[in-house]
Design an enzyme around this catalytic site. Structure first.
Site: not given
Ligand code: GAR
Length: 213
Positions: A13-14, A93, A109, A141, A144-145, A174
């Site tokens: 969705s992002n 990664l 994140h 970087t 992680l996170d 987001e």
């Molecule tokens: C989002 O909430 C994003 O912030 C999270 O996964 C979801 C993906 O949703 N990302 C992480 O947890 C990365 N560590 P989406 O596939 O619908 O964009």
């Protein structure tokens, strides 16, 4: 025209929000490809339906992270990305991969970093009893996170929230926050100095959401 490659693992969705914003706001950019590490990622269908090249680099087919990341880099580099956008990409990664895309790879994140790195951020926020939660867009970087913070979005934690309700409130934000941060990159408005992001734009790096929930 800057070239974006978006990495997903699932719903996407992002990625969708970024593809739509790029088209509607006529960014000087195009999404060159959407790449997933999972063949069944739902977001691949949206990308294909919008005429975007898709690829799958299935991590289960590789012997270890180094081999997977090398294959992934090969697929990405074929598109010569100016920016690699991690959008719900759920693989850790290797430092070599991160180094290859230094200062040109972003992640979203689902927490207010540096709080709640890692997984299950919404449940952990509820368990910690915080009153605010949110999402962070940052340059990637090796840690992680971590990495220079580009933008953050804040939502309230409400009485009666469960992880799903809180996740939905954060996700809506987001979808505003991440396209905005990617647009800043595309418009050359971001610089990193001493590990901190400097933004050359009159827009805020902080968004508030969820007031009406
Ligand atoms: C989002 O909430 C994003 O912030 C999270 O996964 C979801 C993906 O949703 N990302 C992480 O947890 C990365 N560590 P989406 O596939 O619908 O964009």
């Amino acid at each position: 025209m800057k070239k974006l490659v978006i990495l997903i693992s699932g719903r996407g969705s992002n990625m969708e929000a970024i593809v739509r914003a790029c088209a509607v706001q006529r960014w000087p950019a195009r999404v060159a490809a959407v790449v997933s590490n999972r063949p069944d990622a739902a977001g691949l269908a949206f990308a294909a339906a919008h005429g975007i090249a898709t690829a799958v680099v299935d991590h289960t087919q590789f012997d270890g992270r180094d081999a997977f990341d090398a294959a992934l880099a090969q697929v990405l580099d074929a598109h010569e990305p100016d920016l690699v956008v991690l959008a719900g990409f759920m693989r850790v990664l290797t430092p070599a991969f991160v180094e290859r895309y230094a200062a040109r790879m972003m992640n979203v994140h689902p927490s207010l970093l540096p709080s709640f790195t890692g997984l299950h951020t919404h449940q952990r926020a509820l368990d910690a009893g915080v009153a605010v939660h949110g999402a962070t867009v940052h340059f990637v970087t090796a840690a992680l996170d971590h990495g220079p913070i580009i933008a953050q979005g804040v939502v309230p934690v409400l009485a009666g929230d469960d992880a799903a309700a809180l996740a939905a409130r954060v996700l809506r934000l987001e979808h505003e926050l991440y396209p905005r941060a990617v647009r800043w990159f595309v418009e050359d408005r971001l610089r990193v100095r001493d590990g901190r992001v400097e933004l050359a734009a009159a827009e805020p790096r902080l968004l508030f959401g969820g007031n009406t929930v």
